[in-house]
Design an enzyme around this catalytic site. Sequence first.
Site, PDB file in Angstrom:
ATOM      1  N   CYS A 113      51.221  72.221  52.630  1.00 49.42           N
ATOM      2  CA  CYS A 113      50.979  71.303  51.494  1.00 49.42           C
ATOM      3  C   CYS A 113      52.128  71.300  50.495  1.00 49.42           C
ATOM      4  O   CYS A 113      52.252  70.375  49.694  1.00 49.42           O
ATOM      5  CB  CYS A 113      49.689  71.672  50.792  1.00 49.42           C
ATOM      6  SG  CYS A 113      48.278  71.711  51.901  1.00 49.42           S
ATOM      7  N   HIS A 254      49.039  69.228  43.532  1.00 48.38           N
ATOM      8  CA  HIS A 254      48.532  69.035  44.895  1.00 48.38           C
ATOM      9  C   HIS A 254      47.029  68.757  44.811  1.00 48.38           C
ATOM     10  O   HIS A 254      46.312  69.401  44.044  1.00 48.38           O
ATOM     11  CB  HIS A 254      48.812  70.294  45.723  1.00 48.38           C
ATOM     12  CG  HIS A 254      48.215  70.221  47.089  1.00 48.38           C
ATOM     13  ND1 HIS A 254      48.404  69.147  47.915  1.00 48.38           N
ATOM     14  CD2 HIS A 254      47.410  71.086  47.774  1.00 48.38           C
ATOM     15  CE1 HIS A 254      47.758  69.353  49.056  1.00 48.38           C
ATOM     16  NE2 HIS A 254      47.152  70.520  48.990  1.00 48.38           N
ATOM     17  N   ASN A 284      42.485  65.907  50.749  1.00 49.86           N
ATOM     18  CA  ASN A 284      43.705  66.697  50.904  1.00 49.86           C
ATOM     19  C   ASN A 284      44.491  66.203  52.128  1.00 49.86           C
ATOM     20  O   ASN A 284      44.032  66.347  53.257  1.00 49.86           O
ATOM     21  CB  ASN A 284      43.329  68.178  51.063  1.00 49.86           C
ATOM     22  CG  ASN A 284      44.540  69.093  51.122  1.00 49.86           C
ATOM     23  OD1 ASN A 284      45.677  68.636  51.290  1.00 49.86           O
ATOM     24  ND2 ASN A 284      44.303  70.386  50.984  1.00 49.86           N
TER      25      ASN A 284
HETATM   26  N1  ACO Z   1      28.356  71.115  52.377  1.00 52.60           N
HETATM   27  C1  ACO Z   1      27.332  71.870  51.953  1.00 52.60           C
HETATM   28  N2  ACO Z   1      27.444  73.208  51.786  1.00 52.60           N
HETATM   29  C2  ACO Z   1      28.634  73.754  52.064  1.00 52.60           C
HETATM   30  C3  ACO Z   1      29.734  73.019  52.516  1.00 52.60           C
HETATM   31  C4  ACO Z   1      29.551  71.638  52.663  1.00 52.60           C
HETATM   32  N3  ACO Z   1      30.533  70.815  53.081  1.00 52.60           N
HETATM   33  N4  ACO Z   1      30.786  73.838  52.690  1.00 52.60           N
HETATM   34  C5  ACO Z   1      30.366  75.072  52.366  1.00 52.60           C
HETATM   35  N5  ACO Z   1      29.063  75.022  51.991  1.00 52.60           N
HETATM   36  C6  ACO Z   1      28.203  76.107  51.579  1.00 52.60           C
HETATM   37  C7  ACO Z   1      28.652  77.453  52.082  1.00 52.60           C
HETATM   38  O1  ACO Z   1      28.195  77.670  53.389  1.00 52.60           O
HETATM   39  C8  ACO Z   1      28.014  78.383  51.078  1.00 52.60           C
HETATM   40  O2  ACO Z   1      26.674  78.553  51.432  1.00 52.60           O
HETATM   41  P1  ACO Z   1      26.015  80.009  51.328  1.00 52.60           P
HETATM   42  O3  ACO Z   1      26.109  80.377  49.874  1.00 52.60           O
HETATM   43  O4  ACO Z   1      24.637  79.778  51.816  1.00 52.60           O
HETATM   44  O5  ACO Z   1      26.838  80.881  52.209  1.00 52.60           O
HETATM   45  C9  ACO Z   1      28.031  77.572  49.776  1.00 52.60           C
HETATM   46  O6  ACO Z   1      28.238  76.211  50.174  1.00 52.60           O
HETATM   47  C10 ACO Z   1      29.099  77.977  48.817  1.00 52.60           C
HETATM   48  O7  ACO Z   1      30.285  78.154  49.569  1.00 52.60           O
HETATM   49  P2  ACO Z   1      31.624  78.521  48.875  1.00 52.60           P
HETATM   50  O8  ACO Z   1      32.676  78.714  49.930  1.00 52.60           O
HETATM   51  O9  ACO Z   1      31.421  79.578  47.855  1.00 52.60           O
HETATM   52  O10 ACO Z   1      31.908  77.134  48.097  1.00 52.60           O
HETATM   53  P3  ACO Z   1      33.057  76.849  47.097  1.00 52.60           P
HETATM   54  O11 ACO Z   1      32.480  76.384  45.833  1.00 52.60           O
HETATM   55  O12 ACO Z   1      34.100  77.930  47.064  1.00 52.60           O
HETATM   56  O13 ACO Z   1      33.735  75.577  47.781  1.00 52.60           O
HETATM   57  C11 ACO Z   1      35.654  75.003  49.062  1.00 52.60           C
HETATM   58  C12 ACO Z   1      34.311  75.692  49.063  1.00 52.60           C
HETATM   59  C13 ACO Z   1      35.438  73.539  48.733  1.00 52.60           C
HETATM   60  C14 ACO Z   1      36.248  75.133  50.450  1.00 52.60           C
HETATM   61  C15 ACO Z   1      36.564  75.656  47.999  1.00 52.60           C
HETATM   62  O14 ACO Z   1      36.540  77.049  48.142  1.00 52.60           O
HETATM   63  C16 ACO Z   1      37.977  75.175  48.095  1.00 52.60           C
HETATM   64  O15 ACO Z   1      38.278  74.025  47.811  1.00 52.60           O
HETATM   65  N6  ACO Z   1      38.935  76.085  48.428  1.00 52.60           N
HETATM   66  C17 ACO Z   1      40.328  75.721  48.595  1.00 52.60           C
HETATM   67  C18 ACO Z   1      40.489  75.046  49.904  1.00 52.60           C
HETATM   68  C19 ACO Z   1      41.877  74.567  50.144  1.00 52.60           C
HETATM   69  O16 ACO Z   1      42.549  74.144  49.258  1.00 52.60           O
HETATM   70  N7  ACO Z   1      42.279  74.619  51.393  1.00 52.60           N
HETATM   71  C20 ACO Z   1      43.548  74.172  51.806  1.00 52.60           C
HETATM   72  C21 ACO Z   1      43.229  73.006  52.616  1.00 52.60           C
HETATM   73  S1  ACO Z   1      44.023  72.564  53.996  1.00 52.60           S
HETATM   74  C22 ACO Z   1      45.666  72.647  54.059  1.00 52.60           C
HETATM   75  O17 ACO Z   1      46.230  73.018  53.140  1.00 52.60           O
HETATM   76  C23 ACO Z   1      46.353  72.300  55.263  1.00 52.60           C
END
Ligand code: ACO
Length: 329
Positions: A113, A254, A284
């Site tokens: 990214c 980003h 993203n």
């Molecule tokens: N829909 C519904 N529930 C979901 C989903 C979804 N799409 N995804 C995760 N959950 C659930 C999880 O299973 C978890 O349930 P549990 O508590 O029963 O285990 C709950 O939601 C909370 O999960 P968290 O991981 O704590 O959710 P968080 O608020 O952290 O959000 C997210 C997750 C969106 C992935 C966040 O952590 C994030 O944006 N992180 C950065 C990701 C990123 O930037 N990645 C780089 C991308 S790719 C690239 O660069 C090539």
Amino acid sequence: MPGVIIRGTGSYLPEAVLTNRDLSMMVDTSDEWIVTRTGIKERRIAPAGSAASDLGAAAARRACEAAGVEPGDLDLIVCATISGDQPYPSTACHIAARLGIPAIPAFDIQAACSGFLYALEVSRHLLKAGPYRRVLVVASECMSRLTDYTDRSSCVLLGDGAGAAVLERTETDGCGVLDCYLMADGRQAEILHLPAGGSRAQPSFETVERRLHFMRMEGGTLFRLAIEAMTEAGRILLERNGMTRDDLALVIPHQANMRIITAVARSLGVPMRKVFVNIAQYGNMSAACSAVALDEAVRSGAIAGGDLVLMVAFGAGLTWAGCLLRWQT
Ligand code: ACO
């Protein structure tokens, strides 16, 4: 000392839209969860059979048009991508062919990214050192091809798109790409990676069966590191250029998660009205995020002549980067 300006920008987003509602029919998720936890409403998906170079060439044509140059006037093509057409040859070579340029130096940069900002920095120095006078920087991603649409925690985040910029050497002081900051910490590689398909885990029935050709990530850890990394890049750039947050007209972060964007704005002390956001429409798009956002900011008038703009990004590697631009009048 010669400087480097961005003469023109362009972007290209595929027409097909994948909405949160569409995703809620594929995995156990909801529009409400995705919007509140990420800020994303929809993302674009490149048609089957197309690849990163198709999107990249379309964005490049628009950037050339905006710069008032023909593809044949370019001296070098640098492409940032992690979802290139194939492992080799480079997507930059494919883009050159699609633009109808038979002979030009062209290569890819892989910094996930942060790739567009890495490419800007490399191109800036090549332009300053010569002999290049005009460089096309493209960031193009088909992230849908690396996405596991059975994994709800990652598939809601990603989309396809491309952005491009034509960079030129200038003798005018104090404008254009003023400074860039690049950083990486390879010890954190496993937090965000594509496990198979390289020399460590060749493609096999087993890697396909275990879905190892799709992106894996530790969302929560990344979330925290992303905020720290982008804040660090912004702070260091302002400090070493003798500037403060009050000098900034716009910050282009980003577009990974709306909550990450607001947290970075808060840590930098910049109000949200000065932060460019388009995550709701595109999600993203890895390296393409920064390039598309820059193009949209320029075309919408969010950036005006004389404005100081800070771009910050983070991604797999881990990599992180920043760029300070003084938009030319
Ligand atoms: N829909 C519904 N529930 C979901 C989903 C979804 N799409 N995804 C995760 N959950 C659930 C999880 O299973 C978890 O349930 P549990 O508590 O029963 O285990 C709950 O939601 C909370 O999960 P968290 O991981 O704590 O959710 P968080 O608020 O952290 O959000 C997210 C997750 C969106 C992935 C966040 O952590 C994030 O944006 N992180 C950065 C990701 C990123 O930037 N990645 C780089 C991308 S790719 C690239 O660069 C090539």
